[in-house]
Motif scaffolding. Structure first.
Motif, mmCIF file in Angstrom:
data_model
loop_
_atom_site.group_PDB
_atom_site.id
_atom_site.type_symbol
_atom_site.label_atom_id
_atom_site.label_comp_id
_atom_site.label_asym_id
_atom_site.label_seq_id
_atom_site.Cartn_x
_atom_site.Cartn_y
_atom_site.Cartn_z
ATOM 1 N N PRO A 48 56.122 39.709 53.736
ATOM 2 C CA PRO A 48 55.557 41.024 54.024
ATOM 3 C C PRO A 48 54.035 40.980 53.957
ATOM 4 O O PRO A 48 53.452 40.290 53.120
ATOM 5 C CB PRO A 48 56.140 41.922 52.936
ATOM 6 N N THR A 49 53.399 41.692 54.854
ATOM 7 C CA THR A 49 51.936 41.694 54.876
ATOM 8 C C THR A 49 51.412 42.546 53.729
ATOM 9 O O THR A 49 51.942 43.629 53.455
ATOM 10 C CB THR A 49 51.409 42.262 56.207
ATOM 11 N N PRO A 50 50.379 42.053 53.060
ATOM 12 C CA PRO A 50 49.846 42.852 51.957
ATOM 13 C C PRO A 50 49.155 44.097 52.493
ATOM 14 O O PRO A 50 48.517 44.073 53.541
ATOM 15 C CB PRO A 50 48.851 41.910 51.285
ATOM 16 N N GLU A 51 49.335 45.159 51.762
ATOM 17 C CA GLU A 51 48.678 46.399 52.177
ATOM 18 C C GLU A 51 47.212 46.331 51.773
ATOM 19 O O GLU A 51 46.851 45.670 50.796
ATOM 20 C CB GLU A 51 49.368 47.582 51.511
ATOM 21 N N PRO A 52 46.352 47.006 52.512
ATOM 22 C CA PRO A 52 44.934 46.980 52.161
ATOM 23 C C PRO A 52 44.706 47.648 50.807
ATOM 24 O O PRO A 52 45.494 48.489 50.372
ATOM 25 C CB PRO A 52 44.270 47.764 53.284
ATOM 26 N N LYS A 53 43.633 47.231 50.178
ATOM 27 C CA LYS A 53 43.320 47.807 48.874
ATOM 28 C C LYS A 53 42.986 49.271 49.035
ATOM 29 O O LYS A 53 42.606 49.732 50.100
ATOM 30 C CB LYS A 53 42.152 47.061 48.253
ATOM 31 N N GLY A 54 43.120 49.996 47.968
ATOM 32 C CA GLY A 54 42.859 51.424 47.981
ATOM 33 C C GLY A 54 41.390 51.725 48.218
ATOM 34 O O GLY A 54 40.541 50.839 48.364
ATOM 35 N N MET A 55 41.079 52.961 48.220
ATOM 36 C CA MET A 55 39.732 53.403 48.544
ATOM 37 C C MET A 55 38.704 52.894 47.546
ATOM 38 O O MET A 55 37.582 52.559 47.906
ATOM 39 C CB MET A 55 39.717 54.934 48.576
ATOM 40 N N PHE A 56 39.062 52.799 46.296
ATOM 41 C CA PHE A 56 38.120 52.362 45.271
ATOM 42 C C PHE A 56 38.411 50.944 44.818
ATOM 43 O O PHE A 56 38.166 50.577 43.677
ATOM 44 C CB PHE A 56 38.154 53.328 44.082
ATOM 45 N N ARG A 57 38.943 50.134 45.731
ATOM 46 C CA ARG A 57 39.231 48.712 45.503
ATOM 47 C C ARG A 57 40.286 48.477 44.435
ATOM 48 O O ARG A 57 40.381 47.407 43.884
ATOM 49 C CB ARG A 57 37.962 47.934 45.137
ATOM 50 N N ARG A 58 41.048 49.472 44.138
ATOM 51 C CA ARG A 58 42.167 49.251 43.223
ATOM 52 C C ARG A 58 43.308 48.693 44.052
ATOM 53 O O ARG A 58 43.613 49.213 45.125
ATOM 54 C CB ARG A 58 42.595 50.551 42.560
ATOM 55 N N SER A 59 43.908 47.680 43.571
ATOM 56 C CA SER A 59 45.000 47.094 44.352
ATOM 57 C C SER A 59 46.284 47.863 44.077
ATOM 58 O O SER A 59 46.560 48.289 42.964
ATOM 59 C CB SER A 59 45.183 45.624 44.007
ATOM 60 N N LYS A 60 47.038 48.017 45.135
ATOM 61 C CA LYS A 60 48.337 48.663 45.018
ATOM 62 C C LYS A 60 49.349 47.592 44.638
ATOM 63 O O LYS A 60 49.183 46.422 44.977
ATOM 64 C CB LYS A 60 48.727 49.298 46.344
ATOM 65 N N PRO A 61 50.399 47.975 43.947
ATOM 66 C CA PRO A 61 51.420 46.960 43.624
ATOM 67 C C PRO A 61 52.063 46.440 44.904
ATOM 68 O O PRO A 61 52.214 47.167 45.885
ATOM 69 C CB PRO A 61 52.434 47.719 42.762
ATOM 70 N N ASN A 62 52.384 45.167 44.877
ATOM 71 C CA ASN A 62 52.991 44.545 46.054
ATOM 72 C C ASN A 62 54.370 45.151 46.320
ATOM 73 O O ASN A 62 55.127 45.432 45.393
ATOM 74 C CB ASN A 62 53.134 43.043 45.860
ATOM 75 N N ALA A 63 54.646 45.315 47.602
ATOM 76 C CA ALA A 63 55.963 45.811 47.990
ATOM 77 C C ALA A 63 57.005 44.732 47.690
ATOM 78 O O ALA A 63 56.726 43.536 47.808
ATOM 79 C CB ALA A 63 55.972 46.139 49.477
ATOM 80 N N PRO A 64 58.196 45.136 47.294
ATOM 81 C CA PRO A 64 59.224 44.126 47.002
ATOM 82 C C PRO A 64 59.595 43.346 48.258
ATOM 83 O O PRO A 64 59.549 43.871 49.369
ATOM 84 C CB PRO A 64 60.400 44.950 46.487
ATOM 85 N N ASP A 65 59.934 42.099 48.069
ATOM 86 C CA ASP A 65 60.323 41.226 49.176
ATOM 87 C C ASP A 65 61.779 41.524 49.552
ATOM 88 O O ASP A 65 62.695 41.265 48.774
ATOM 89 C CB ASP A 65 60.151 39.770 48.760
ATOM 90 N N THR A 66 61.979 42.063 50.725
ATOM 91 C CA THR A 66 63.324 42.448 51.164
ATOM 92 C C THR A 66 63.841 41.556 52.290
ATOM 93 O O THR A 66 64.786 41.926 52.970
ATOM 94 C CB THR A 66 63.326 43.910 51.650
ATOM 95 N N ARG A 67 63.243 40.392 52.464
ATOM 96 C CA ARG A 67 63.649 39.528 53.580
ATOM 97 C C ARG A 67 65.100 39.096 53.462
ATOM 98 O O ARG A 67 65.841 39.113 54.450
ATOM 99 C CB ARG A 67 62.735 38.312 53.666
ATOM 100 N N ALA A 68 65.539 38.706 52.273
ATOM 101 C CA ALA A 68 66.926 38.258 52.109
ATOM 102 C C ALA A 68 67.898 39.404 52.398
ATOM 103 O O ALA A 68 68.947 39.193 53.027
ATOM 104 C CB ALA A 68 67.151 37.709 50.712
ATOM 105 N N ASP A 69 67.553 40.607 51.961
ATOM 106 C CA ASP A 69 68.423 41.753 52.237
ATOM 107 C C ASP A 69 68.485 42.054 53.729
ATOM 108 O O ASP A 69 69.540 42.420 54.252
ATOM 109 C CB ASP A 69 67.929 42.992 51.486
ATOM 110 N N GLN A 70 67.362 41.890 54.417
ATOM 111 C CA GLN A 70 67.341 42.120 55.859
ATOM 112 C C GLN A 70 68.214 41.105 56.584
ATOM 113 O O GLN A 70 68.984 41.453 57.487
ATOM 114 C CB GLN A 70 65.914 42.057 56.391
ATOM 115 N N VAL A 71 68.112 39.842 56.192
ATOM 116 C CA VAL A 71 68.933 38.788 56.815
ATOM 117 C C VAL A 71 70.406 39.037 56.523
ATOM 118 O O VAL A 71 71.259 38.923 57.410
ATOM 119 C CB VAL A 71 68.496 37.392 56.317
#
Length: 105
Positions: A48-71
């Motif tokens: 999954p592509t990382p989402e851009p950092k927030g407005m004040f450079r706070r990083s958002k938590p990474n989205a869970p990897d759902t590739r195996a569930d998709q397959v």
């Protein structure tokens, strides 16, 4: 084809339909999941592509990897589709034809 042969063939077709229905139910429960092929297919998918950092450079938590569930979902849907296609395109037309031929005799 004699009426007895038609009745026998009709019983065989109905038994195959019931077998396919049981197979579809098992697939939907996950009984036919092949974890090795799921893992290898998920590894080939792009992460999954990382989402851009927030407005004040706070990083958002990474989205869970759902590739195996998709397959897993794709494989289950493919197996169900194959079973349904067999029933709808092959078995049901032959069942209807045999029922019609038996009813006209």
């Amino acid at each position: 084809m004699s009426p007895d042969e038609m009745r026998t063939r009709l019983a065989e077709l109905r038994a195959e339909v019931e077998t396919l229905k049981a197979f579809i139910a098992a697939v939907e429960r996950g009984d036919h999941d092949d974890e090795k092929s799921i893992a290898s297919a998920a590894a080939r998918l792009l992460p999954p592509t990382p989402e851009p950092k927030g407005m004040f450079r706070r990083s958002k938590p990474n989205a869970p990897d759902t590739r195996a569930d998709q397959v897993r979902s794709l494989q289950r849907n493919s197996l169900v589709l194959q079973a349904l296609n067999r029933m709808n395109k092959t078995l049901f037309p032959e069942i209807q034809e045999l029922q019609f031929r038996l009813s006209t005799q």
